[in-house]
Design a protein around this motif. Structure first.
Motif, mmCIF file in Angstrom:
data_model
loop_
_atom_site.group_PDB
_atom_site.id
_atom_site.type_symbol
_atom_site.label_atom_id
_atom_site.label_comp_id
_atom_site.label_asym_id
_atom_site.label_seq_id
_atom_site.Cartn_x
_atom_site.Cartn_y
_atom_site.Cartn_z
ATOM 1 N N GLU A 87 0.842 -1.304 0.195
ATOM 2 C CA GLU A 87 0.208 0.068 0.205
ATOM 3 C C GLU A 87 1.139 1.363 -0.233
ATOM 4 O O GLU A 87 0.330 2.707 -0.446
ATOM 5 C CB GLU A 87 -0.709 -0.198 1.204
ATOM 6 N N HIS A 88 1.943 0.888 0.889
ATOM 7 C CA HIS A 88 2.799 2.277 0.512
ATOM 8 C C HIS A 88 3.906 2.165 -0.311
ATOM 9 O O HIS A 88 4.642 2.443 -0.138
ATOM 10 C CB HIS A 88 3.739 2.456 2.209
ATOM 11 N N TRP A 89 3.661 1.656 -1.234
ATOM 12 C CA TRP A 89 5.287 1.215 -2.275
ATOM 13 C C TRP A 89 5.222 2.272 -2.647
ATOM 14 O O TRP A 89 6.623 3.065 -3.308
ATOM 15 C CB TRP A 89 4.350 0.669 -3.453
ATOM 16 N N GLN A 90 4.853 4.069 -3.325
ATOM 17 C CA GLN A 90 4.896 4.698 -3.570
ATOM 18 C C GLN A 90 6.500 5.381 -2.568
ATOM 19 O O GLN A 90 7.396 6.226 -2.802
ATOM 20 C CB GLN A 90 4.574 5.883 -4.080
ATOM 21 N N THR A 91 6.055 5.687 -1.132
ATOM 22 C CA THR A 91 7.203 6.033 -0.663
ATOM 23 C C THR A 91 8.269 5.455 -0.370
ATOM 24 O O THR A 91 9.664 5.642 -0.383
ATOM 25 C CB THR A 91 6.120 6.095 1.111
ATOM 26 N N ILE A 92 8.163 3.821 -0.461
ATOM 27 C CA ILE A 92 9.120 2.738 -0.654
ATOM 28 C C ILE A 92 10.477 2.858 -2.162
ATOM 29 O O ILE A 92 12.038 2.827 -1.243
ATOM 30 C CB ILE A 92 8.942 1.741 -0.976
ATOM 31 N N VAL A 93 9.775 3.348 -3.201
ATOM 32 C CA VAL A 93 10.469 3.049 -3.651
ATOM 33 C C VAL A 93 11.524 4.481 -4.511
ATOM 34 O O VAL A 93 12.774 3.278 -4.816
ATOM 35 C CB VAL A 93 9.710 3.335 -5.657
ATOM 36 N N PRO A 94 11.218 5.368 -3.974
ATOM 37 C CA PRO A 94 12.790 5.849 -3.581
ATOM 38 C C PRO A 94 14.179 5.646 -3.001
ATOM 39 O O PRO A 94 15.039 5.456 -3.206
ATOM 40 C CB PRO A 94 12.292 7.461 -3.754
ATOM 41 N N LEU A 95 13.346 4.392 -2.373
ATOM 42 C CA LEU A 95 14.212 4.472 -1.154
ATOM 43 C C LEU A 95 15.025 3.073 -1.460
ATOM 44 O O LEU A 95 15.579 1.604 -0.296
ATOM 45 C CB LEU A 95 14.154 4.910 0.870
ATOM 46 N N LEU A 96 14.617 2.447 -1.878
ATOM 47 C CA LEU A 96 14.892 0.782 -2.515
ATOM 48 C C LEU A 96 16.044 0.597 -2.795
ATOM 49 O O LEU A 96 15.745 -0.538 -2.011
ATOM 50 C CB LEU A 96 13.535 0.337 -4.000
#
Length: 159
Positions: A114-123
């Motif tokens: 659900e919070h994928w958009q927040t995680i992508v830059p920190l992947l």
């Protein structure tokens, strides 16, 4: 020439039941064992929950940034080491909790999606940290295991 003793069952007829059920002593004893088994699990889970609640209490009292679950596990570990609790007292419930552990990770995984958009830059940093910590853990565990085995093989003297 009657039936063998082991085949004789005492039966109880429940007359109010429409299709008269016949219960043997063995079936009644099996039912009794299931009830004892349920009480055993209830007692074991109560012990585990008591340590969990004790961890919550310690967390409320101490101003450290340590999760309450860690305090509870440390208290349980201390009780097991000091033989306040016998491992057999919580064995089955602990094994059951370990068996269902993957199911417990479903909700956090869904939350991550659900919070994928927040995680992508920190992947990339997350993957590097996970890979590095995994390699470090495997390396330290391997060296520690070798050290312990060497000491055990050498009788525990001088490494």
């Amino acid at each position: 020439t009657g039936p063998h003793k082991s085949t004789i069952y005492f039966t109880i007829l429940f007359l109010p039941v429409k299709n008269r059920r016949v219960f043997t002593i063995r079936r009644l004893l099996r039912f009794k064992r299931r009830e004892v088994w349920k009480m055993k699990y209830l007692k074991q889970i109560t012990i585990l929950l008591a340590f969990s609640f004790a961890g919550e209490a310690v967390h409320a009292l101490l101003p450290l940034p340590v999760p309450a679950a860690i305090y509870g596990l440390l208290l349980l570990f201390a009780a097991l080491c000091l033989q306040v609790i016998d491992p057999g007292q919580i064995k089955e419930s602990a094994q059951w909790l370990i068996a269902v552990m993957p199911i417990l990770f479903v909700a956090p995984t869904v939350d991550l999606t659900e919070h994928w958009q927040t995680i992508v830059p920190l992947l990339l940093p997350i993957v590097v940290i996970i890979a590095g910590s995994t390699v470090l853990t495997v390396g330290v565990s391997g060296k520690l295991t070798q050290l312990v085995m060497k000491r055990k093989k050498g009788g525990g003297r001088n490494g």
